[in-house]
Design an enzyme around this catalytic site. Structure first.
Site, PDB file in Angstrom:
ATOM      1  N   HIS A 379      77.919 -88.384 -45.916  1.00  0.00           N
ATOM      2  CA  HIS A 379      79.303 -88.687 -45.415  1.00  0.00           C
ATOM      3  C   HIS A 379      79.651 -89.992 -45.213  1.00  0.00           C
ATOM      4  O   HIS A 379      80.522 -90.329 -44.756  1.00  0.00           O
ATOM      5  CB  HIS A 379      79.486 -87.998 -44.079  1.00  0.00           C
ATOM      6  CG  HIS A 379      79.509 -86.585 -44.113  1.00  0.00           C
ATOM      7  ND1 HIS A 379      80.381 -85.635 -44.135  1.00  0.00           N
ATOM      8  CD2 HIS A 379      78.565 -85.469 -43.855  1.00  0.00           C
ATOM      9  CE1 HIS A 379      80.166 -84.359 -44.092  1.00  0.00           C
ATOM     10  NE2 HIS A 379      78.986 -84.378 -43.812  1.00  0.00           N
ATOM     11  N   LYS A 558      92.819 -91.308 -36.010  1.00  0.00           N
ATOM     12  CA  LYS A 558      91.563 -91.085 -36.625  1.00  0.00           C
ATOM     13  C   LYS A 558      90.671 -91.825 -35.785  1.00  0.00           C
ATOM     14  O   LYS A 558      91.100 -92.495 -34.948  1.00  0.00           O
ATOM     15  CB  LYS A 558      91.584 -91.505 -38.012  1.00  0.00           C
ATOM     16  CG  LYS A 558      92.058 -92.826 -38.296  1.00  0.00           C
ATOM     17  CD  LYS A 558      92.100 -93.500 -39.919  1.00  0.00           C
ATOM     18  CE  LYS A 558      93.240 -92.668 -40.668  1.00  0.00           C
ATOM     19  NZ  LYS A 558      92.482 -91.520 -41.579  1.00  0.00           N
ATOM     20  N   ARG A 559      89.434 -91.512 -35.809  1.00  0.00           N
ATOM     21  CA  ARG A 559      88.744 -92.785 -35.076  1.00  0.00           C
ATOM     22  C   ARG A 559      89.211 -94.072 -35.217  1.00  0.00           C
ATOM     23  O   ARG A 559      89.393 -94.569 -36.481  1.00  0.00           O
ATOM     24  CB  ARG A 559      86.923 -92.416 -35.537  1.00  0.00           C
ATOM     25  CG  ARG A 559      86.346 -91.184 -34.918  1.00  0.00           C
ATOM     26  CD  ARG A 559      86.603 -91.286 -33.346  1.00  0.00           C
ATOM     27  NE  ARG A 559      85.611 -92.095 -32.992  1.00  0.00           N
ATOM     28  CZ  ARG A 559      84.493 -91.638 -31.967  1.00  0.00           C
ATOM     29  NH1 ARG A 559      84.365 -90.660 -31.448  1.00  0.00           N
ATOM     30  NH2 ARG A 559      83.464 -92.654 -31.567  1.00  0.00           N
ATOM     31  N   LYS A 564      88.673 -98.544 -41.006  1.00  0.00           N
ATOM     32  CA  LYS A 564      89.767 -97.784 -41.092  1.00  0.00           C
ATOM     33  C   LYS A 564      91.214 -98.593 -40.923  1.00  0.00           C
ATOM     34  O   LYS A 564      92.369 -98.239 -41.100  1.00  0.00           O
ATOM     35  CB  LYS A 564      89.828 -96.478 -40.159  1.00  0.00           C
ATOM     36  CG  LYS A 564      88.700 -95.609 -40.532  1.00  0.00           C
ATOM     37  CD  LYS A 564      88.642 -94.376 -39.539  1.00  0.00           C
ATOM     38  CE  LYS A 564      87.283 -93.645 -39.547  1.00  0.00           C
ATOM     39  NZ  LYS A 564      87.335 -92.545 -40.341  1.00  0.00           N
ATOM     40  N   THR A 666      89.814 -86.123 -44.063  1.00  0.00           N
ATOM     41  CA  THR A 666      90.380 -84.853 -44.049  1.00  0.00           C
ATOM     42  C   THR A 666      91.680 -84.678 -43.464  1.00  0.00           C
ATOM     43  O   THR A 666      92.719 -83.816 -43.905  1.00  0.00           O
ATOM     44  CB  THR A 666      89.457 -83.758 -43.438  1.00  0.00           C
ATOM     45  OG1 THR A 666      89.108 -84.477 -42.223  1.00  0.00           O
ATOM     46  CG2 THR A 666      88.158 -83.586 -44.353  1.00  0.00           C
ATOM     47  N   LYS A 670      95.513 -82.859 -44.329  1.00  0.00           N
ATOM     48  CA  LYS A 670      96.247 -82.131 -43.322  1.00  0.00           C
ATOM     49  C   LYS A 670      97.703 -82.492 -43.390  1.00  0.00           C
ATOM     50  O   LYS A 670      98.892 -82.008 -43.417  1.00  0.00           O
ATOM     51  CB  LYS A 670      95.765 -82.251 -42.142  1.00  0.00           C
ATOM     52  CG  LYS A 670      94.591 -81.646 -41.984  1.00  0.00           C
ATOM     53  CD  LYS A 670      93.688 -81.928 -40.544  1.00  0.00           C
ATOM     54  CE  LYS A 670      92.244 -81.522 -40.572  1.00  0.00           C
ATOM     55  NZ  LYS A 670      91.423 -82.251 -39.700  1.00  0.00           N
TER      56      LYS A 670
HETATM   57  C1  F58 Z   1      83.213 -88.811 -41.931  1.00  0.00           C
HETATM   58  N1  F58 Z   1      82.192 -89.056 -41.114  1.00  0.00           N
HETATM   59  C2  F58 Z   1      83.745 -89.653 -42.870  1.00  0.00           C
HETATM   60  N2  F58 Z   1      81.027 -89.446 -39.249  1.00  0.00           N
HETATM   61  O1  F58 Z   1      83.923 -90.756 -42.310  1.00  0.00           O
HETATM   62  C3  F58 Z   1      85.123 -89.045 -43.488  1.00  0.00           C
HETATM   63  O2  F58 Z   1      85.460 -90.137 -44.571  1.00  0.00           O
HETATM   64  C4  F58 Z   1      84.859 -87.686 -44.053  1.00  0.00           C
HETATM   65  O3  F58 Z   1      85.980 -87.053 -44.361  1.00  0.00           O
HETATM   66  C5  F58 Z   1      84.304 -86.837 -43.039  1.00  0.00           C
HETATM   67  O4  F58 Z   1      83.116 -87.414 -42.477  1.00  0.00           O
HETATM   68  C6  F58 Z   1      83.688 -85.458 -43.430  1.00  0.00           C
HETATM   69  O5  F58 Z   1      83.052 -85.536 -44.571  1.00  0.00           O
HETATM   70  C7  F58 Z   1      82.076 -89.018 -39.737  1.00  0.00           C
HETATM   71  O6  F58 Z   1      83.059 -88.390 -39.247  1.00  0.00           O
HETATM   72  C8  F58 Z   1      80.851 -89.550 -38.051  1.00  0.00           C
HETATM   73  O7  F58 Z   1      81.657 -89.164 -37.063  1.00  0.00           O
HETATM   74  C9  F58 Z   1      79.337 -89.856 -37.391  1.00  0.00           C
HETATM   75  C10 F58 Z   1      78.640 -88.869 -36.618  1.00  0.00           C
HETATM   76  C11 F58 Z   1      77.493 -89.202 -36.097  1.00  0.00           C
HETATM   77  C12 F58 Z   1      77.558 -90.784 -35.200  1.00  0.00           C
HETATM   78  C13 F58 Z   1      78.466 -91.723 -35.961  1.00  0.00           C
HETATM   79  C14 F58 Z   1      79.648 -91.301 -36.670  1.00  0.00           C
END
Ligand code: F58
Length: 821
Positions: A379, A558-559, A564, A666, A670
């Site tokens: 990811h 978003k985060r 970003k 994602t 949406k």
């Molecule tokens: C996200 N990753 C990607 N990671 O940033 C986003 O582009 C993508 O659409 C999504 O995955 C699904 O494929 C993501 O959300 C985290 O939240 C990590 C989890 C573990 C700790 C660090 C952040």
């Protein structure tokens, strides 16, 4: 109408050549509101122990939950029986995160009880919406990765793909965010489990002892690992019902408990703390989502969490397999294990350990068998997010696994002597490499991301294993993100193209001819306007800010992360404010800028950006000369439920990451599905969105991924960009002059220095292009009917982003499973 438990199974000719449900007796059709009312009253009395006159909101919500849950049991049992009968291969989706949000409304919708529930609850004297809103969000995830896992659960159940989701039952999900300290993010513990969780079933019989540390003794070809500590992993099952209740899978979350719960001797001596210590220590493992891993203790806890849920899941998988089969060489034909990122990467070594040490399989055969079962989803390409564990830590916590990892590394090196790629390097275990080497398929999450995975992080491994990397572009469930979140748009879709689009979202293209019709466009525009009025009311109620519902709602949710680029957005907001003040009569398109999102508690720069946005909002919103055309709102504690409220009411979707950094996104999908236009870079799935909706219906700006790489070769790229752009220079200077910090010129020093200096995420170099694109947005907003046409085209052409399509891709390319429906 009576509910029946009868179901007909017929010997079929499906590719699984097994038994599958072919007929659902008509008695299983949805119950009416009278029956549901009876069921709610029964649960109120016998499950909650309450009389209707004394029932609280919580009691009513729980009684409704249990009544609906009863309706899910039948498809759940039916699916389990059919899978057993067909001896079907099952998918095991291992994920540290499942960001499922609220479950009640979704389940009611999926089993077709929306109207009945509404009527029954109202008839019992409660407001349906209020009852739904009483359910806490299950925030068992950080962001996109966790939400993707939740959408996948929904799609696997909708498609009849036999599957288990495996994760951790965190006592405290993602922290609660407030801006209590002058607009700074303040985190407090979230406690979704304070009230009973109405959906889950505790399974004490499905418990496994999970060990840590200790020693390893050689035993011929195998080894005996004697752990030093151990905890109990106990299963909690939540049924996940698919669309129209045809199938239900299980989300199995593991909770950690002590093996010996209580030290009675210590208690009797009066040492109450020591008496409770074993329980408290064990529970630490499933206490919080994503503990701060900047400390040594935090790192160790995170590794233990990963092993805890992975090992429990692997044992459960093997137990289920062994109950039905005797020959472990057949495992890959019955078991597909998907590793959602590297967090469950220890699944490879753990499966090998179980096969070798516990079942006597030869090592190389065990590695091959494990690999044939495992898939790995990447990811991120961000180096700091690709997990690496100190070898010392891994050896101490998981000594046998460390030996196995070294052996896997050695045999891979032996098989590919000319290549320079290893799992263990410079005293660290690289979990990305481990996952790649132990998986039969590795997938990226958008077309661009997958190509970058091939060309960058895994270039060498890709050359060694051509064909192993595949693309599975992400998707989102249309049930939650259109049907549930945007009922008005859903009705218009049904009125226009007929029923049945919810599980065949590609049918949205059938909307396209209607878009030429002014009447349709007016309805589409009216729906957006009503959704916006609802949102404006909520903002006023919740935040005390009056926003103009006729203004463009420009949303970035978003985060918070530098890549970003929420700071690019706020810099443009400052520049726009200045321009409006200088030129108030220029006919500006009125905008409400909406932000939402949390920053990791230890991420200083992201928290500084949050603080700046809140301060810019405070200053701009107080300016009476610009108030009619520019407002900034940032509601705290963004979560799934807030997203469901914001997305249907958005006009403009901000997808402005530095190209090459957002794996997919994602949220972007949406928004498009709900008729928002995107302003975005060529990053992640934006590329595919733009291809589908057409470049004329997408506001593109910024450098491409390769241009970003090129740009960074000029060390002073940011300084040059600032020099070339008066607007950008002035916006940064305003921040530095203390315009948003009550004259404090030092407050945002870290942020502005970073922009003027390194600016790794090329905010400055992309600024002018972003500004220009925003002015194109303004111009387009001027022609409201054409805007609506473009928005409707976005809805009509993005049906491809259903997570059903994504799961079908995984089933065909990665898991080799055919659906049971
Ligand atoms: C996200 N990753 C990607 N990671 O940033 C986003 O582009 C993508 O659409 C999504 O995955 C699904 O494929 C993501 O959300 C985290 O939240 C990590 C989890 C573990 C700790 C660090 C952040």
């Amino acid at each position: 109408m009576r509910m029946s438990r009868s179901i007909t199974f017929e010997k079929g000719t499906s590719a699984q050549s097994g038994w599958y449900p072919t007929k659902i007796s008509k008695e299983t059709l949805p119950m009416d509101s009278t029956e549901l009312r009876q069921s709610i009253l029964k649960h109120l009395e016998f499950s909650m122990g309450k009389d209707l006159v004394h029932a609280s909101l919580y009691d009513m919500r729980m009684a409704l939950t249990l009544a609906v849950r009863d309706r899910v049991i039948e498809p759940w049992f039916r699916a389990t029986r059919a899978t057993y009968a067909a001896q079907s291969k099952r998918v095991y989706y291992l994920s540290m995160e499942f960001l499922i949000g609220r479950l009640l409304e979704d389940a009611i919708m999926n089993v077709g009880l929306t109207e009945a529930a509404h009527e029954a609850v109202a008839g019992l004297g409660f407001d349906f919406e209020t009852v739904l809103a009483d359910e806490p969000d299950a925030a068992l995830g950080n962001g996109g990765l966790g939400r993707l896992a939740a959408c996948f659960l929904d799609s696997m159940s909708t498609l009849g793909c036999p599957a288990y989701g495996y994760g951790i039952r965190y006592e405290h999900g993602l922290f609660r965010q407030s801006f209590a300290q002058d607009g700074r993010q303040v985190e407090t513990a979230e406690d979704w489990l304070r009230q009973a969780h109405g959906w889950e079933f505790e399974r004490p019989e499905a418990s496994f002892r999970i060990g840590f540390g200790g020693s390893v003794a050689e035993n011929g070809r195998t080894a005996i690992w004697t752990p030093e500590d151990a905890v109990l992993a106990k299963a909690y099952d939540t049924p996940i019902v698919g669309w129209q209740g045809k199938w239900a899978n299980t989300l199995r979350l593991w909770g950690a408990e002590a093996l010996t719960a209580f030290d009675l001797a210590a208690f009797n001596k009066g040492d109450f703390t020591a008496a409770a210590a074993p329980e408290a220590l064990a529970r630490t493992i499933s206490r919080v989502l994503y503990p701060d891993d900047t400390t040594e203790q935090g790192k160790e806890l995170r590794l233990k969490q990963e092993f805890f849920f992975t090992a429990a899941s692997i044992r459960d998988i093997l137990r289920r397999f062994n109950a039905e089969h005797s020959d472990l060489s057949g495992l890959p034909s019955r078991v597909a294990i998907q590793m959602n990122d590297t967090h469950p990467a220890i699944a490879g070594p753990e499966l090998v350990r179980a096969l070798v040490d516990e079942s006597g399989m030869e090592f190389d055969t065990a590695v091959e068998t494990a690999r044939a079962c495992l898939g790995y989803t990447n990811h991120t390409l961000m180096p700091e997010a690709l997990e690496r564990w100190p070898e010392e830590l891994m050896s101490r916590v998981l000594p046998r696994h460390m030996q196995i990892i070294e052996r896997i590394d050695e045999s891979h090196a032996k098989a590919h002597p000319k290549r320079n790629v290893s799992i263990v390097e410079n005293g660290e275990v690289k979990m990305g490499e481990l996952s790649f080497i132990m998986a039969n398929k590795v997938n990226g999450v958008s077309a661009l991301h997958t190509e970058l995975v091939k060309d960058t992080v895994f270039a060498e491994l890709n050359a060694l294993h051509p064909g192993r990397i595949v693309n599975e572009t992400n998707g989102v469930t249309p049930r939650r993100w259109i049907k549930g979140a945007n009922p008005r748009l859903s009705s218009l879709i049904t009125d226009t193209i007929g029923a049945g689009w919810e599980d065949r979202l590609e049918r949205l293209v059938e909307l396209e001819p209607a878009i030429a019709d002014k009447g349709f466009r007016n309805q589409f525009a009216e729906i957006k306007a009503r959704n916006k009025r609802d949102l404006a009311d909520w903002i006023e109620r919740d935040m005390g800010i009056a926003v103009n519902p006729a203004a463009m709602f420009d949303v970035q949710i978003k985060r918070f992360h530098e890549y970003k680029r929420q700071h690019l957005n706020i810099l443009e907001t400052i520049a726009l404010w200045q321009e409006i003040r200088a030129n108030p009569g220029a006919g500006w398109a009125p905008r409400v800028k909406i932000f939402g999102g949390k920053a990791a508690p230890g991420y200083v720069m992201a928290k500084e950006i949050i603080h700046l946005i809140n301060n810019v909002a405070r200053v701009i919103n107080a300016d009476t000369t610009t108030r009619d055309v520019l407002t900034v709102v940032y509601p705290p504690n963004y979560n799934v439920t807030m997203a469901e409220r914001l997305i249907p009411a958005s006009d403009l979707s901000e997808q402005i990451s530095t190209a090459g950094k957002e794996a997919s996104g994602t949220g972007n999908m949406k928004f498009s599905l709900n008729g928002a236009l995107t302003i975005g870079t060529l990053d992640g799935a934006n590329v595919e969105i733009r291809d589908l909706v057409g470049p004329e219906n997408f506001f593109l700006f910024g450098m491409t991924a390769s241009e970003v790489v090129e740009c960074r070769k000029t060390p002073d790229h940011a300084a040059r960009a600032i020099k070339a752009s008066n607007r950008l220079g002035a916006a940064i200077e305003m921040i530095e002059a203390g315009a948003f910090s009550n004259g404090d010129t030092e407050m945002y020093h870290g942020l502005t220095q970073n922009l003027r200096g390194h600016d790794y995420f090329t905010v400055c170099a992309d600024f002018d292009s972003y500004w220009d694109a925003q002015r194109r947005v303004d111009a387009a907003w001027g022609d409201q009917d054409n805007w609506t046409r473009m928005a409707a085209i976005n809805t009509a052409r993005t049906g491809w982003f259903s997570s059903d399509r994504t799961i079908q891709g995984y089933m065909a390319d990665v898991w080799k499973i055919t659906p049971m429906i």
